[in-house]
Design an enzyme around this catalytic site. Structure first.
Site, short mmCIF file in Angstrom:
data_model
loop_
_atom_site.label_atom_id
_atom_site.label_comp_id
_atom_site.label_asym_id
_atom_site.label_seq_id
_atom_site.Cartn_x
_atom_site.Cartn_y
_atom_site.Cartn_z
N HIS A 229 0.84 -1.18 0.00
CA HIS A 229 0.00 0.00 0.00
C HIS A 229 0.88 1.24 0.00
CE1 HIS A 229 1.21 -0.45 4.17
NE2 HIS A 229 0.90 0.83 4.37
N ASP A 231 0.91 5.24 1.85
CA ASP A 231 0.30 5.99 2.94
C ASP A 231 -0.44 7.20 2.39
OD1 ASP A 231 1.35 4.21 4.75
OD2 ASP A 231 3.02 5.49 5.35
N HIS A 286 4.80 -0.03 0.13
CA HIS A 286 5.51 -0.82 1.13
C HIS A 286 4.55 -1.83 1.74
CE1 HIS A 286 3.84 2.81 3.02
NE2 HIS A 286 3.78 2.15 4.17
N ARG A 296 6.98 -8.76 15.97
CA ARG A 296 7.59 -7.46 15.67
C ARG A 296 6.64 -6.34 16.08
NH1 ARG A 296 7.20 -4.10 11.07
NH2 ARG A 296 9.03 -2.79 10.68
#
Length: 352
Positions: A229, A231, A286, A296
Site C-alpha cells: 500500500h 500511505d 511498502h 515485531r
C-alpha cells in the site's frame, strides 16, 4: 495465546492461514523469498537531520528516487525510543478482552484494532473483506488530543505519558523535513503563515499507530502483516523494532527488505506530498512480512494536511484531504483494498 485476537491465534497452533485478498496489486507476494534483495538494502538513502542544510540535494534525490529514507541524528533520545518499545510490549501482552474493552473502538483519541490497518475517523476497523485479512493488531492514538486522554489501564496511561514527549519530537521532525522539501520544490508559499495554504502539514492531525505483528513458527508460506500500500499522509515517520525485520519497500519493481538499524527512524513520502509535488516525489509502496520466529512491534506517525485545505496540482483535480480520505474508505468498503488513491482524482483538460 490469550493476548492475541481470536482471528490471529491460529499462528501459534500451526493452522492454515486466512486467505488474503490481494486484488489490484502488481506483484504476487507469495512467490517472494525471505532473502530477496537483501544486498539492495545497502542502497537505502541515509539523511542526517543535523546536517540537513548540507544534504538538500541528497534529500531531494531520496524523495524522487525512493520516496523513502533512513533518518539519523534525529534528536529523539534513545532511552525514549526504548521505553516506547518496552511499554508497547506490555500493552500488547494484556488479554485480548482487556485490550478490546480499553477503547471499545469508540474513541477518536485512542482505539484498539486488529485484522486490518484501515480505520474510520472514529477509530473503528474499516474492512470490506474478512476481518482477519491482515495479520496485525494495534493501538491508534490521535496526537492532537493525547494530552487530554484519560485511559483507565495503567499500561495505556504509561504509554500516553511517553507519547506526549514523543509527539514533540515527531512534530519537530515532520515540520523540519516538510519545510526543506517545499523549498526544494520551490513551493515556499505553502509555508506563508498569512496564506490560506498554511496548513498543508498540520501537526494537529498527527496520528500514532502502534502495530504488533505476531510470529508464525514453522511456516513455509510467506504471510503478511499488512499488504502492499501507500500511505495517505504528507509524511510518515516510523520507529521499527531494532532486532526484527519485516518492512519491505518497492524500488524499481523489486522488493527491498529494510533491515532494522538501532536509533534510526524511517521516513516515507505519502500520497499528499506526492500530489503537492506534482508527482516529483514518490509515495512509496511498502508492506510488512510476518517473521517466522519473532513477533515485531513498530510505531508509526502519520501527519496530514488540514482536512479542508485544497490540494492543488497540475496532475490532479483540486481535492481536500477529507475528500481523499472519504474516497479511500469507500474503496476499502467496496473492494477490501485501498485502490491507488491519487488515481481517483485525475485532472481533466477542463479542470483549471
Amino acid at each position: 495465546m490469550e493476548s492475541l485476537p481470536p482471528s490471529l491465534r491460529h499462528l501459534n497452533h500451526h493452522q492454515a492461514p486466512p486467505t488474503i485478498n490481494h486484488n489490484g496489486n502488481s506483484t504476487n507476494p507469495t512467490k517472494d523469498k525471505d532473502n530477496q534483495d537483501q544486498e539492495y538494502d545497502l542502497a537505502v538513502p541515509i539523511i542526517d537531520l543535523q546536517s540537513l542544510s548540507h544534504e538538500k540535494s541528497k534529500l531531494d534525490e531520496a524523495c524522487k528516487e525512493w520516496g523513502f529514507f533512513r533518518l539519523v541524528n534525529h534528536g529523539i533520545p534513545l532511552t525514549l525510543l526504548n521505553q516506547l518499545q518496552d511499554q508497547a510490549k506490555q500493552m500488547f501482552s494484556l488479554s485480548f478482552d482487556t485490550k478490546q474493552a480499553s477503547c471499545n473502538g469508540n474513541s477518536t483519541t485512542a482505539s484498539y484494532f486488529w485484522g486490518t490497518p484501515a480505520l474510520t475517523t472514529s477509530g473503528t476497523a474499516l474492512t470490506g473483506g474478512p476481518q482477519n485479512a491482515h495479520l496485525v493488531e494495534g493501538f491508534s492514538f490521535s496526537m492532537g488530543q493525547i494530552s487530554q486522554f484519560q485511559p483507565q489501564l495503567p499500561e495505556l496511561e504509561s504509554f500516553r505519558l511517553l507519547l506526549v514527549e514523543y509527539g514533540k519530537h515527531l512534530s519537530r521532525i515532520a515540520t523540519t523535513l516538510f519545510e526543506e522539501l517545499v523549498k526544494s520544490l520551490e513551493l515556499k508559499n505553502l509555508l506563508d503563515p498569512l496564506s490560506s495554504k498554511s496548513s498543508y502539514l498540520d501537526v494537529n492531525t498527527g496520528n500514532v499507530r502502534v502495530y504488533r505483528y505476531p510470529s508464525c513458527p514453522d511456516s513455509n508460506d510467506v504471510r503478511w502483516g499488512i499488504n502492499e500500500h501507500t500511505d495517505s499522509s504528507v509524511l510518515s515517520i516510523l520507529s521499527q523494532d531494532d532486532q526484527v525485520s519485516g518492512l519491505e519497500v518497492l524500488k524499481d519493481h523489486k522488493w527491498v527488505t529494510v533491515k532494522p538499524i538501532p536509533n534510526t527512524m524511517i521516513i516515507n513520502i505519502g500520497d499528499m506530498m506526492q500530489a503537492l509535488s506534482d508527482d516529483t516525489y514518490k509515495s512509496v509502496f511498502h508492506r510488512v512480512k510476518i517473521n517466522n520466529n519473532k513477533e515485531r512491534i513498530s510505531i508509526c506517525y502519520f501527519v496530514f494536511p488540514d482536512g479542508d485545505v485544497k490540494i492543488e496540482s497540475s496532475k490532479y483535480k483540486p481535492f481536500s484531504y477529507n475528500e481523499f480520505r472519504a474516497q479511500v474508505q469507500k474503496d476499502i468498503k467496496e473492494t477490501g483494498n485501498k485502490v491507488a488513491g491519487l488515481s481517483r482524482f485525475p485532472r481533466n483538460n477542463k479542470d483549471n
